[in-house]
Design a protein around this motif. Structure first.
Motif, PDB file in Angstrom:
ATOM      1  N   ARG A  25       0.831  -1.211   0.000  1.00  0.00           N
ATOM      2  CA  ARG A  25       0.000   0.000   0.000  1.00  0.00           C
ATOM      3  C   ARG A  25       0.860   1.254   0.000  1.00  0.00           C
ATOM      4  N   LYS A  26       1.924   1.238   0.787  1.00  0.00           N
ATOM      5  CA  LYS A  26       2.820   2.402   0.826  1.00  0.00           C
ATOM      6  C   LYS A  26       3.529   2.563  -0.514  1.00  0.00           C
ATOM      7  N   TYR A  27       3.975   1.464  -1.092  1.00  0.00           N
ATOM      8  CA  TYR A  27       4.629   1.515  -2.400  1.00  0.00           C
ATOM      9  C   TYR A  27       3.648   2.005  -3.461  1.00  0.00           C
ATOM     10  N   ALA A  28       2.393   1.579  -3.351  1.00  0.00           N
ATOM     11  CA  ALA A  28       1.371   1.959  -4.339  1.00  0.00           C
ATOM     12  C   ALA A  28       1.140   3.469  -4.362  1.00  0.00           C
ATOM     13  N   ARG A  29       1.345   4.136  -3.235  1.00  0.00           N
ATOM     14  CA  ARG A  29       1.177   5.598  -3.198  1.00  0.00           C
ATOM     15  C   ARG A  29       2.185   6.299  -4.097  1.00  0.00           C
ATOM     16  N   LEU A  30       3.323   5.667  -4.310  1.00  0.00           N
ATOM     17  CA  LEU A  30       4.390   6.238  -5.139  1.00  0.00           C
ATOM     18  C   LEU A  30       4.374   5.686  -6.566  1.00  0.00           C
ATOM     19  N   ASP A  36       6.843   2.328 -13.404  1.00  0.00           N
ATOM     20  CA  ASP A  36       6.922   1.092 -12.639  1.00  0.00           C
ATOM     21  C   ASP A  36       6.413  -0.155 -13.354  1.00  0.00           C
ATOM     22  N   LEU A  37       5.367  -0.008 -14.167  1.00  0.00           N
ATOM     23  CA  LEU A  37       4.828  -1.198 -14.831  1.00  0.00           C
ATOM     24  C   LEU A  37       5.830  -1.853 -15.787  1.00  0.00           C
ATOM     25  N   PRO A  38       6.577  -1.094 -16.591  1.00  0.00           N
ATOM     26  CA  PRO A  38       7.570  -1.750 -17.458  1.00  0.00           C
ATOM     27  C   PRO A  38       8.664  -2.483 -16.682  1.00  0.00           C
ATOM     28  N   ARG A  39       8.930  -2.058 -15.462  1.00  0.00           N
ATOM     29  CA  ARG A  39       9.909  -2.760 -14.639  1.00  0.00           C
ATOM     30  C   ARG A  39       9.342  -4.098 -14.159  1.00  0.00           C
ATOM     31  N   VAL A  40       8.046  -4.136 -13.913  1.00  0.00           N
ATOM     32  CA  VAL A  40       7.389  -5.353 -13.445  1.00  0.00           C
ATOM     33  C   VAL A  40       7.101  -6.296 -14.622  1.00  0.00           C
ATOM     34  N   ILE A  41       6.591  -5.725 -15.716  1.00  0.00           N
ATOM     35  CA  ILE A  41       6.289  -6.486 -16.941  1.00  0.00           C
ATOM     36  C   ILE A  41       6.952  -5.748 -18.097  1.00  0.00           C
ATOM     37  N   PRO A  42       8.106  -6.231 -18.552  1.00  0.00           N
ATOM     38  CA  PRO A  42       8.865  -5.500 -19.569  1.00  0.00           C
ATOM     39  C   PRO A  42       8.098  -5.139 -20.844  1.00  0.00           C
ATOM     40  N   ALA A  84       1.713  -4.274  -5.213  1.00  0.00           N
ATOM     41  CA  ALA A  84       1.355  -2.861  -5.387  1.00  0.00           C
ATOM     42  C   ALA A  84       0.847  -2.612  -6.801  1.00  0.00           C
ATOM     43  N   ALA A  85       1.558  -3.147  -7.791  1.00  0.00           N
ATOM     44  CA  ALA A  85       1.122  -2.983  -9.187  1.00  0.00           C
ATOM     45  C   ALA A  85      -0.253  -3.624  -9.385  1.00  0.00           C
ATOM     46  N   LEU A  86      -0.456  -4.787  -8.797  1.00  0.00           N
ATOM     47  CA  LEU A  86      -1.747  -5.468  -8.912  1.00  0.00           C
ATOM     48  C   LEU A  86      -2.858  -4.634  -8.272  1.00  0.00           C
ATOM     49  N   MET A  87      -2.598  -4.074  -7.102  1.00  0.00           N
ATOM     50  CA  MET A  87      -3.593  -3.222  -6.442  1.00  0.00           C
ATOM     51  C   MET A  87      -3.985  -2.039  -7.337  1.00  0.00           C
ATOM     52  N   ILE A  88      -2.993  -1.357  -7.866  1.00  0.00           N
ATOM     53  CA  ILE A  88      -3.248  -0.178  -8.694  1.00  0.00           C
ATOM     54  C   ILE A  88      -3.959  -0.560  -9.983  1.00  0.00           C
ATOM     55  N   GLU A  89      -3.496  -1.609 -10.647  1.00  0.00           N
ATOM     56  CA  GLU A  89      -4.104  -2.005 -11.925  1.00  0.00           C
ATOM     57  C   GLU A  89      -5.527  -2.508 -11.731  1.00  0.00           C
ATOM     58  N   ARG A  90      -5.797  -3.226 -10.649  1.00  0.00           N
ATOM     59  CA  ARG A  90      -7.172  -3.664 -10.376  1.00  0.00           C
ATOM     60  C   ARG A  90      -8.068  -2.464 -10.110  1.00  0.00           C
ATOM     61  N   THR A  91      -7.545  -1.501  -9.366  1.00  0.00           N
ATOM     62  CA  THR A  91      -8.316  -0.291  -9.079  1.00  0.00           C
ATOM     63  C   THR A  91      -8.597   0.484 -10.357  1.00  0.00           C
TER      64      THR A  91
END
Length: 106
Positions: A25-30, A36-42, A84-91
């Protein structure tokens, strides 16, 4: 990679340890999708939003499985980043489709 089928319903809450969810949650605020998404999924830029979400669900599930099995390759930082990426993308998807707010169980 398998993607979650789009059934038009809100997915069930994800239950994870409080420490991991709190850190995510804290990471998701940033979180900035463009950074960030390209770092998680190139190759995220070439994928649909539902494909990105499906990949994140699968990748986070794999990280959770590795955590539960105490895999030597498990990295908590990566798991937090994925969650965090999953939380943001689902939202984002819920807002785009007008769905109710999503819950993150601990």
């Amino acid at each position: 990679m398998n993607s979650t089928p789009d059934t038009g319903t809100t997915p069930p809450p994800i239950s994870r340890p409080r420490l991991i969810v709190g850190a995510a949650r804290k990471y998701a605020r940033l979180y900035r999708r463009s950074r960030d998404l390209p770092r998680v999924i190139p190759n995220a830029a070439s994928l649909s939003n539902s494909a990105v979400l499906g990949m994140l669900v699968e990748m986070e599930g794999n990280a959770e499985s590795a955590r539960r099995h105490r895999s030597p390759g498990y990295r908590a930082v990566r798991h937090i980043e994925l969650l965090a990426a999953l939380m943001i993308e689902r939202t984002r998807q819920a807002k785009a489709s007008g769905s109710a707010a999503l819950r993150w169980a601990t």
